[in-house]
Design a protein around this motif. Structure first.
Motif, PDB file in Angstrom:
ATOM      1  N   ARG A  85    -102.762 -55.192  72.811  1.00 27.76           N
ATOM      2  CA  ARG A  85    -103.570 -54.713  71.689  1.00 27.76           C
ATOM      3  C   ARG A  85    -102.733 -54.107  70.570  1.00 27.76           C
ATOM      4  NH1 ARG A  85    -105.015 -53.178  67.661  1.00 27.76           N
ATOM      5  NH2 ARG A  85    -106.946 -52.172  67.037  1.00 27.76           N
ATOM      6  N   GLN A 172    -110.741 -58.657  73.219  1.00 25.35           N
ATOM      7  CA  GLN A 172    -110.626 -58.031  71.898  1.00 25.35           C
ATOM      8  C   GLN A 172    -109.429 -58.593  71.133  1.00 25.35           C
ATOM      9  OE1 GLN A 172    -112.795 -55.694  70.576  1.00 25.35           O
ATOM     10  NE2 GLN A 172    -114.003 -56.192  72.382  1.00 25.35           N
ATOM     11  N   ARG A 174    -107.928 -61.476  71.529  1.00 26.32           N
ATOM     12  CA  ARG A 174    -108.164 -62.875  71.128  1.00 26.32           C
ATOM     13  C   ARG A 174    -109.124 -62.955  69.949  1.00 26.32           C
ATOM     14  NH1 ARG A 174    -109.374 -66.550  76.170  1.00 26.32           N
ATOM     15  NH2 ARG A 174    -109.319 -68.148  74.579  1.00 26.32           N
ATOM     16  N   GLU A 175    -110.193 -62.173  69.985  1.00 31.07           N
ATOM     17  CA  GLU A 175    -111.181 -62.215  68.911  1.00 31.07           C
ATOM     18  C   GLU A 175    -110.605 -61.747  67.577  1.00 31.07           C
ATOM     19  OE1 GLU A 175    -114.498 -59.904  70.255  1.00 31.07           O
ATOM     20  OE2 GLU A 175    -115.010 -61.345  71.828  1.00 31.07           O
ATOM     21  N   LYS A 176    -109.705 -60.777  67.614  1.00 25.45           N
ATOM     22  CA  LYS A 176    -109.156 -60.216  66.372  1.00 25.45           C
ATOM     23  C   LYS A 176    -107.851 -60.871  65.949  1.00 25.45           C
ATOM     24  CE  LYS A 176    -111.529 -55.931  67.077  1.00 25.45           C
ATOM     25  NZ  LYS A 176    -111.506 -54.533  67.287  1.00 25.45           N
ATOM     26  N   GLY A 177    -107.346 -61.823  66.744  1.00 17.72           N
ATOM     27  CA  GLY A 177    -106.145 -62.560  66.367  1.00 17.72           C
ATOM     28  C   GLY A 177    -104.842 -61.813  66.547  1.00 17.72           C
ATOM     29  N   PHE A 178    -104.820 -60.812  67.417  1.00 15.51           N
ATOM     30  CA  PHE A 178    -103.597 -60.023  67.606  1.00 15.51           C
ATOM     31  C   PHE A 178    -102.523 -60.756  68.406  1.00 15.51           C
ATOM     32  CE2 PHE A 178    -106.343 -56.014  67.187  1.00 15.51           C
ATOM     33  CZ  PHE A 178    -106.152 -55.993  65.816  1.00 15.51           C
TER      34      PHE A 178
END
Length: 185
Positions: A85, A172, A174-178
């Motif tokens: 994260r 989280q 994956r969804e936010k592209g981190f």
């Protein structure tokens, strides 16, 4: 997993056609293999150099070691979730968290020397039961089953919590592209 981050291979790991559960399981199994090899080498050196017999405790040492490995997996899943994260800025957690847990785990001294409120904190950790149990086995010569059972029961809770946290944090990330950012740091 940190090694994959260091060598900038993390994106390749997550592009591979394996599930997260398979990746975590493979990482855990590689850790057991590395720990086994290290234990054999260091145990052999301790015997040759100091005449110290690692297995004097007997087969009772095995459930204690298994319990420590399980707790390490739980802590590892939590720290790796935070690294995924927050990126390499959170890598200090990999090295720092075990040292933060160690004083409460009765590694070098019995739990009795801690203040009352810290004893309560200590008994929330499975590692405390492991070290208290090993200390009792070495002093008394018998293994008290309550230490092993308590440690394993707490490990079930910590493993479930660690896996849940890792899965949630991975979603989280994956969804936010981190993940792409992590591969380029």
């Amino acid at each position: 997993l940190t090694e994959e981050i260091w060598v900038k291979n993390i994106l390749n790991v997550f592009v591979a056609p394996i599930s997260i559960a398979e990746m975590v399981l493979a990482t855990c199994l590689m850790g057991v293999i590395k720990a086994g090899i290290t234990g054999v080498v260091l145990g052999g050196l301790a015997y040759v150099l100091y005449s110290f017999q690692l297995f004097d405790v007997g087969p009772a040492l095995v459930p204690f070691l298994v319990s420590l490995i399980l707790f390490g997996w739980a802590v590892g899943m939590c720290t790796m979730a935070l690294i995924l994260r927050f990126g390499q800025a959170a890598e200090a957690l990999v090295w720092g968290v075990p040292f933060l847990i160690q004083p409460f785990s009765a590694v070098f001294y019995p739990v009795d020397v801690l203040p009352g409120w810290l004893q309560t904190v200590a008994y929330c950790l499975p590692s405390t039961y492991v070290f208290e149990g090993m200390r009792a086995a070495l002093m008394i010569g018998t293994v008290e089953l309550r230490f092993i059972v308590s440690a394993l029961a707490l490990n079930v809770v910590y493993l479930a919590a660690g896996a849940t946290f890792f899965a949630w944090m991975f979603r989280q990330v994956r969804e936010k592209g981190f993940l792409s950012r992590l591969g380029m740091e």
